[in-house]
Design a protein around this motif. Structure first.
Motif, PDB file in Angstrom:
ATOM      1  N   GLU A   1     -10.157 -45.521   3.779  1.00  9.97           N
ATOM      2  CA  GLU A   1      -9.311 -44.352   3.963  1.00  9.97           C
ATOM      3  C   GLU A   1      -9.873 -43.434   5.052  1.00  9.97           C
ATOM      4  O   GLU A   1      -9.113 -42.891   5.869  1.00  9.97           O
ATOM      5  CB  GLU A   1      -9.181 -43.589   2.641  1.00  9.97           C
ATOM      6  CG  GLU A   1      -8.328 -42.339   2.699  1.00  9.97           C
ATOM      7  CD  GLU A   1      -6.851 -42.608   2.978  1.00  9.97           C
ATOM      8  OE1 GLU A   1      -6.102 -41.621   3.124  1.00  9.97           O
ATOM      9  OE2 GLU A   1      -6.446 -43.790   3.065  1.00  9.97           O
TER      10      GLU A   1
ATOM     11  N   ARG B   1      -9.027 -44.857   8.394  1.00 13.97           N
ATOM     12  CA  ARG B   1      -7.605 -44.674   8.694  1.00 13.97           C
ATOM     13  C   ARG B   1      -7.307 -43.232   9.114  1.00 13.97           C
ATOM     14  O   ARG B   1      -6.681 -42.994  10.151  1.00 13.97           O
ATOM     15  CB  ARG B   1      -6.759 -45.045   7.470  1.00 13.97           C
ATOM     16  CG  ARG B   1      -5.257 -44.971   7.723  1.00 13.97           C
ATOM     17  CD  ARG B   1      -4.469 -45.150   6.442  1.00 13.97           C
ATOM     18  NE  ARG B   1      -4.607 -44.007   5.551  1.00 13.97           N
ATOM     19  CZ  ARG B   1      -3.925 -42.855   5.693  1.00 13.97           C
ATOM     20  NH1 ARG B   1      -3.062 -42.713   6.689  1.00 13.97           N
ATOM     21  NH2 ARG B   1      -4.096 -41.876   4.830  1.00 13.97           N
TER      22      ARG B   1
ATOM     23  N   GLN C   1      -8.692 -42.113  12.354  1.00  9.57           N
ATOM     24  CA  GLN C   1      -8.062 -42.824  13.471  1.00  9.57           C
ATOM     25  C   GLN C   1      -9.099 -43.531  14.357  1.00  9.57           C
ATOM     26  O   GLN C   1      -9.104 -43.422  15.573  1.00  9.57           O
ATOM     27  CB  GLN C   1      -7.204 -41.860  14.304  1.00  9.57           C
ATOM     28  CG  GLN C   1      -6.101 -41.194  13.497  1.00  9.57           C
ATOM     29  CD  GLN C   1      -5.178 -40.328  14.321  1.00  9.57           C
ATOM     30  OE1 GLN C   1      -5.121 -40.422  15.549  1.00  9.57           O
ATOM     31  NE2 GLN C   1      -4.425 -39.458  13.648  1.00  9.57           N
TER      32      GLN C   1
END
Length: 325
Positions: A129, A132, A135
Protein backbone atom coordinates in the motif's frame (compact mmCIF):
# COMPACT_ATOMS: atom_id res chain seq x y z
CA UNK A 1 26.85 28.42 39.92
CA UNK A 2 24.73 25.28 39.53
CA UNK A 3 23.80 24.44 35.96
CA UNK A 4 20.10 24.73 36.78
CA UNK A 5 20.60 28.40 37.70
CA UNK A 6 23.10 29.14 34.97
CA UNK A 7 20.63 30.57 32.48
CA UNK A 8 18.67 32.56 35.06
CA UNK A 9 21.83 34.24 36.21
CA UNK A 10 23.00 35.24 32.73
CA UNK A 11 21.59 38.15 30.75
CA UNK A 12 20.54 37.84 27.11
CA UNK A 13 23.58 39.89 26.10
CA UNK A 14 25.76 37.68 28.27
CA UNK A 15 24.40 34.55 26.62
CA UNK A 16 24.98 36.03 23.18
CA UNK A 17 28.61 36.67 24.07
CA UNK A 18 29.05 32.98 24.89
CA UNK A 19 27.89 31.77 21.49
CA UNK A 20 30.44 30.50 19.00
CA UNK A 21 31.57 33.44 16.79
CA UNK A 22 31.33 31.35 13.61
CA UNK A 23 27.74 30.48 14.47
CA UNK A 24 26.93 34.12 15.28
CA UNK A 25 28.34 35.32 11.94
CA UNK A 26 26.33 32.72 10.04
CA UNK A 27 23.21 33.53 12.04
CA UNK A 28 23.56 37.26 11.40
CA UNK A 29 23.93 36.70 7.66
CA UNK A 30 20.91 34.42 7.71
CA UNK A 31 18.80 36.93 9.65
CA UNK A 32 19.89 39.75 7.34
CA UNK A 33 18.38 37.87 4.44
CA UNK A 34 21.65 37.09 2.69
CA UNK A 35 21.28 34.41 0.00
CA UNK A 36 22.13 30.91 1.32
CA UNK A 37 25.81 30.17 0.95
CA UNK A 38 25.19 26.55 -0.02
CA UNK A 39 22.64 23.81 -0.44
CA UNK A 40 21.94 21.63 2.56
CA UNK A 41 25.12 19.50 2.87
CA UNK A 42 24.91 15.80 2.10
CA UNK A 43 26.66 12.90 3.79
CA UNK A 44 27.14 9.23 3.01
CA UNK A 45 24.31 7.00 4.19
CA UNK A 46 26.44 5.03 6.64
CA UNK A 47 28.56 2.43 4.86
CA UNK A 48 26.52 2.71 1.66
CA UNK A 49 27.37 4.82 -1.38
CA UNK A 50 24.18 6.86 -1.29
CA UNK A 51 24.35 10.43 -0.02
CA UNK A 52 21.56 11.96 2.06
CA UNK A 53 20.93 15.53 3.17
CA UNK A 54 21.91 16.27 6.76
CA UNK A 55 18.38 17.62 7.31
CA UNK A 56 15.59 15.22 6.45
CA UNK A 57 12.00 15.99 5.52
CA UNK A 58 9.57 14.33 7.91
CA UNK A 59 6.36 13.34 6.18
CA UNK A 60 4.22 14.80 8.98
CA UNK A 61 5.02 18.19 7.46
CA UNK A 62 2.55 17.48 4.64
CA UNK A 63 -0.05 15.75 6.78
CA UNK A 64 -3.39 17.58 6.51
CA UNK A 65 -2.11 20.23 4.09
CA UNK A 66 -3.54 20.75 0.61
CA UNK A 67 -1.97 18.96 -2.37
CA UNK A 68 -0.78 22.35 -3.61
CA UNK A 69 0.93 23.12 -0.30
CA UNK A 70 2.54 19.68 -0.27
CA UNK A 71 3.96 20.20 -3.76
CA UNK A 72 5.27 23.62 -2.77
CA UNK A 73 6.90 22.36 0.43
CA UNK A 74 8.54 19.39 -1.27
CA UNK A 75 9.69 21.47 -4.24
CA UNK A 76 11.26 24.12 -2.04
CA UNK A 77 12.95 21.49 0.12
CA UNK A 78 14.47 19.84 -2.96
CA UNK A 79 15.59 23.21 -4.30
CA UNK A 80 17.38 23.83 -1.00
CA UNK A 81 19.27 20.54 -1.26
CA UNK A 82 17.07 18.20 0.78
CA UNK A 83 16.90 14.72 -0.73
CA UNK A 84 16.07 12.58 2.33
CA UNK A 85 12.32 12.08 2.89
CA UNK A 86 10.80 9.92 5.62
CA UNK A 87 7.13 8.95 5.97
CA UNK A 88 4.89 6.27 7.48
CA UNK A 89 1.30 5.03 7.15
CA UNK A 90 0.72 6.09 10.76
CA UNK A 91 1.19 9.76 9.80
CA UNK A 92 -2.42 10.37 8.81
CA UNK A 93 -2.70 11.28 5.13
CA UNK A 94 1.01 12.15 4.80
CA UNK A 95 1.72 9.35 2.30
CA UNK A 96 -1.19 10.46 0.11
CA UNK A 97 0.16 14.01 0.06
CA UNK A 98 3.85 13.14 -0.26
CA UNK A 99 3.54 10.66 -3.14
CA UNK A 100 2.31 13.05 -5.85
CA UNK A 101 4.43 15.93 -4.51
CA UNK A 102 7.62 13.88 -4.58
CA UNK A 103 6.99 12.09 -7.88
CA UNK A 104 8.65 14.75 -10.12
CA UNK A 105 11.76 14.60 -7.92
CA UNK A 106 11.75 10.90 -7.05
CA UNK A 107 14.86 9.78 -8.94
CA UNK A 108 17.05 12.26 -7.08
CA UNK A 109 15.64 11.54 -3.64
CA UNK A 110 16.20 8.99 -0.88
CA UNK A 111 12.75 7.84 0.24
CA UNK A 112 12.33 6.09 3.59
CA UNK A 113 9.14 4.51 4.85
CA UNK A 114 8.17 2.50 7.92
CA UNK A 115 5.67 -0.01 9.26
CA UNK A 116 4.36 -0.67 12.76
CA UNK A 117 3.15 -4.11 11.66
CA UNK A 118 5.00 -6.95 13.39
CA UNK A 119 3.52 -9.95 11.55
CA UNK A 120 4.33 -10.81 7.94
CA UNK A 121 0.81 -10.52 6.56
CA UNK A 122 0.28 -7.03 7.93
CA UNK A 123 3.76 -5.85 6.93
CA UNK A 124 3.31 -7.19 3.39
CA UNK A 125 0.01 -5.41 2.98
CA UNK A 126 1.33 -2.15 4.37
CA UNK A 127 4.45 -2.24 2.17
CA UNK A 128 2.39 -2.77 -0.98
CA UNK A 129 0.00 0.00 0.00
CA UNK A 130 2.87 2.40 0.74
CA UNK A 131 4.42 1.73 -2.65
CA UNK A 132 1.07 2.35 -4.33
CA UNK A 133 0.19 5.54 -2.46
CA UNK A 134 3.71 6.95 -2.70
CA UNK A 135 3.58 6.30 -6.47
CA UNK A 136 6.94 4.54 -6.60
CA UNK A 137 8.24 1.07 -7.43
CA UNK A 138 10.82 0.97 -4.65
CA UNK A 139 11.74 2.42 -1.28
CA UNK A 140 15.33 3.34 -0.55
CA UNK A 141 14.89 2.49 3.13
CA UNK A 142 12.23 0.41 4.87
CA UNK A 143 12.10 0.41 8.65
CA UNK A 144 10.48 -1.41 11.53
CA UNK A 145 8.72 1.54 13.11
CA UNK A 146 8.47 2.51 16.78
CA UNK A 147 10.06 -0.51 18.43
CA UNK A 148 9.32 0.05 22.12
CA UNK A 149 9.73 -3.34 23.82
CA UNK A 150 11.45 -6.68 23.57
CA UNK A 151 8.07 -8.15 22.63
CA UNK A 152 7.99 -5.85 19.58
CA UNK A 153 11.36 -7.15 18.47
CA UNK A 154 10.50 -10.77 19.20
CA UNK A 155 7.30 -10.56 17.15
CA UNK A 156 9.02 -8.95 14.18
CA UNK A 157 11.73 -11.62 14.10
CA UNK A 158 9.58 -14.65 14.90
CA UNK A 159 8.61 -17.12 12.17
CA UNK A 160 5.89 -15.38 10.18
CA UNK A 161 7.14 -12.02 11.42
CA UNK A 162 7.64 -8.73 9.58
CA UNK A 163 11.36 -9.31 8.99
CA UNK A 164 10.52 -12.10 6.57
CA UNK A 165 8.75 -9.52 4.41
CA UNK A 166 11.63 -7.07 4.75
CA UNK A 167 14.22 -9.57 3.57
CA UNK A 168 12.12 -10.81 0.64
CA UNK A 169 11.31 -7.24 -0.40
CA UNK A 170 15.01 -6.45 -0.51
CA UNK A 171 15.65 -9.53 -2.64
CA UNK A 172 12.91 -8.42 -5.07
CA UNK A 173 14.25 -4.87 -5.30
CA UNK A 174 11.21 -3.30 -3.64
CA UNK A 175 13.45 -1.90 -0.91
CA UNK A 176 17.16 -1.19 -0.97
CA UNK A 177 18.13 -0.81 2.69
CA UNK A 178 16.68 -2.02 5.98
CA UNK A 179 16.47 -0.14 9.26
CA UNK A 180 14.37 0.49 12.34
CA UNK A 181 13.14 3.30 14.53
CA UNK A 182 12.90 2.95 18.29
CA UNK A 183 12.07 5.01 21.35
CA UNK A 184 13.64 2.47 23.68
CA UNK A 185 17.32 1.70 24.20
CA UNK A 186 16.44 -1.88 25.17
CA UNK A 187 14.49 -2.43 21.96
CA UNK A 188 17.18 -0.77 19.84
CA UNK A 189 19.90 -3.03 21.21
CA UNK A 190 17.70 -6.10 20.80
CA UNK A 191 17.05 -5.21 17.16
CA UNK A 192 20.76 -4.75 16.50
CA UNK A 193 21.38 -8.13 18.15
CA UNK A 194 19.05 -9.78 15.65
CA UNK A 195 20.10 -8.19 12.35
CA UNK A 196 22.86 -6.07 10.83
CA UNK A 197 20.60 -3.16 9.88
CA UNK A 198 21.84 -0.46 7.53
CA UNK A 199 20.60 2.37 9.73
CA UNK A 200 18.91 3.32 12.97
CA UNK A 201 16.40 6.13 13.49
CA UNK A 202 16.59 7.11 17.13
CA UNK A 203 15.97 10.08 19.49
CA UNK A 204 19.29 11.85 20.00
CA UNK A 205 18.47 15.21 21.56
CA UNK A 206 20.56 16.85 24.25
CA UNK A 207 17.91 17.13 27.04
CA UNK A 208 17.51 13.35 27.27
CA UNK A 209 21.14 12.57 26.38
CA UNK A 210 22.48 14.81 29.17
CA UNK A 211 19.82 14.56 31.89
CA UNK A 212 18.87 10.90 31.44
CA UNK A 213 21.89 9.37 29.71
CA UNK A 214 19.38 8.19 27.09
CA UNK A 215 20.98 7.48 23.73
CA UNK A 216 24.77 7.22 24.18
CA UNK A 217 24.92 3.41 24.28
CA UNK A 218 22.76 3.06 21.16
CA UNK A 219 24.71 5.73 19.30
CA UNK A 220 28.05 4.15 20.22
CA UNK A 221 27.00 0.70 19.05
CA UNK A 222 25.55 1.99 15.78
CA UNK A 223 28.66 4.05 15.09
CA UNK A 224 30.96 1.10 15.79
CA UNK A 225 28.84 -1.01 13.42
CA UNK A 226 29.14 1.50 10.60
CA UNK A 227 25.41 2.08 10.46
CA UNK A 228 23.82 5.29 9.24
CA UNK A 229 22.67 7.22 12.29
CA UNK A 230 19.45 9.12 11.63
CA UNK A 231 18.47 11.37 14.50
CA UNK A 232 15.02 12.16 15.81
CA UNK A 233 14.21 14.81 18.41
CA UNK A 234 17.29 17.03 17.97
CA UNK A 235 14.90 19.97 18.40
CA UNK A 236 12.85 18.42 21.25
CA UNK A 237 12.93 20.33 24.52
CA UNK A 238 10.65 18.68 27.08
CA UNK A 239 7.18 17.33 27.77
CA UNK A 240 4.44 19.87 27.14
CA UNK A 241 3.77 22.18 30.09
CA UNK A 242 0.55 23.64 28.59
CA UNK A 243 -2.79 22.15 27.65
CA UNK A 244 -3.40 20.94 24.06
CA UNK A 245 -5.59 23.91 23.19
CA UNK A 246 -2.77 26.30 24.14
CA UNK A 247 0.00 24.58 22.16
CA UNK A 248 1.52 26.45 19.26
CA UNK A 249 2.77 23.27 17.54
CA UNK A 250 -0.06 20.74 17.24
CA UNK A 251 1.84 18.06 15.33
CA UNK A 252 4.34 17.36 18.10
CA UNK A 253 3.61 15.39 21.27
CA UNK A 254 6.45 17.25 23.02
CA UNK A 255 7.46 20.90 23.32
CA UNK A 256 9.99 21.68 20.58
CA UNK A 257 12.66 24.33 20.60
CA UNK A 258 11.35 27.09 18.35
CA UNK A 259 13.65 30.04 19.09
CA UNK A 260 16.56 30.33 16.68
CA UNK A 261 19.47 30.07 19.12
CA UNK A 262 17.94 27.15 21.02
CA UNK A 263 17.05 25.38 17.77
CA UNK A 264 20.65 25.79 16.67
CA UNK A 265 22.00 24.48 19.98
CA UNK A 266 19.84 21.37 19.63
CA UNK A 267 20.85 20.72 16.04
CA UNK A 268 24.52 21.50 16.66
CA UNK A 269 24.72 19.21 19.69
CA UNK A 270 23.18 16.28 17.81
CA UNK A 271 25.09 16.96 14.61
CA UNK A 272 28.35 16.86 16.54
CA UNK A 273 27.75 13.41 18.11
CA UNK A 274 28.08 12.75 15.07
CA UNK A 275 25.03 11.72 13.04
CA UNK A 276 24.39 11.38 9.32
CA UNK A 277 21.06 13.22 9.23
CA UNK A 278 18.48 14.86 11.50
CA UNK A 279 14.71 15.05 11.05
CA UNK A 280 13.15 18.21 12.55
CA UNK A 281 9.62 18.28 14.00
CA UNK A 282 6.73 17.95 11.56
CA UNK A 283 5.94 21.62 11.04
CA UNK A 284 7.05 23.48 7.94
CA UNK A 285 8.25 26.54 9.88
CA UNK A 286 10.46 24.45 12.18
CA UNK A 287 11.78 22.35 9.32
CA UNK A 288 12.56 25.46 7.27
CA UNK A 289 14.43 27.01 10.19
CA UNK A 290 16.66 23.92 10.42
CA UNK A 291 17.22 23.89 6.65
CA UNK A 292 18.17 27.56 6.56
CA UNK A 293 20.60 27.16 9.45
CA UNK A 294 22.23 24.26 7.59
CA UNK A 295 22.41 26.29 4.38
CA UNK A 296 23.93 29.24 6.22
CA UNK A 297 26.74 27.08 7.60
CA UNK A 298 25.47 27.84 11.12
CA UNK A 299 25.58 24.28 12.47
CA UNK A 300 29.09 24.68 13.85
CA UNK A 301 30.49 22.55 16.72
CA UNK A 302 29.53 23.74 20.21
CA UNK A 303 32.18 25.54 22.22
CA UNK A 304 32.71 24.91 25.95
CA UNK A 305 30.44 27.77 27.02
CA UNK A 306 27.64 26.51 24.77
CA UNK A 307 27.99 23.06 26.28
CA UNK A 308 27.38 24.66 29.68
CA UNK A 309 24.27 26.32 28.24
CA UNK A 310 22.84 23.07 26.88
CA UNK A 311 23.60 21.31 30.16
CA UNK A 312 21.64 24.02 32.00
CA UNK A 313 18.71 23.79 29.57
CA UNK A 314 18.71 20.00 29.90
CA UNK A 315 18.24 20.23 33.66
CA UNK A 316 15.32 22.65 33.35
CA UNK A 317 12.34 20.55 32.29
CA UNK A 318 10.88 17.05 32.24
CA UNK A 319 12.65 14.95 29.60
CA UNK A 320 10.55 13.22 26.96
CA UNK A 321 12.40 9.92 27.41
CA UNK A 322 13.86 8.33 30.51
CA UNK A 323 16.61 5.76 30.71
CA UNK A 324 15.29 2.43 31.88
CA UNK A 325 16.87 1.37 35.18
Amino acid sequence: MERRGFLKGTSAAGLLALLDPAYVRAREAFQAGSPPSQLVPKRPYGRAKDSISMIGFGGIIVMDVTPEQASRYVGEAVDRGVNYFDVAPSYGNAQERLGPALKPHRDGCFLACKTTEREAAGARGELEESLRVLQTDRLDLYQLHALTSLEDVDRAFAPGGAMEVFLKARERGQVRYLGFSAHSEEAAHAAMDRHDFDSILFPLGFPTWIKEGFGPSVHKRAQEGGKAILALKAMAHRKWTVQPEDRKWNKTWYEPFDQLDQVSLGLRFTNDLPVHAMIPPGHWDLFKMAVELAQAGALTPLNDAEREIVAAIAQDGEPIFEKKA
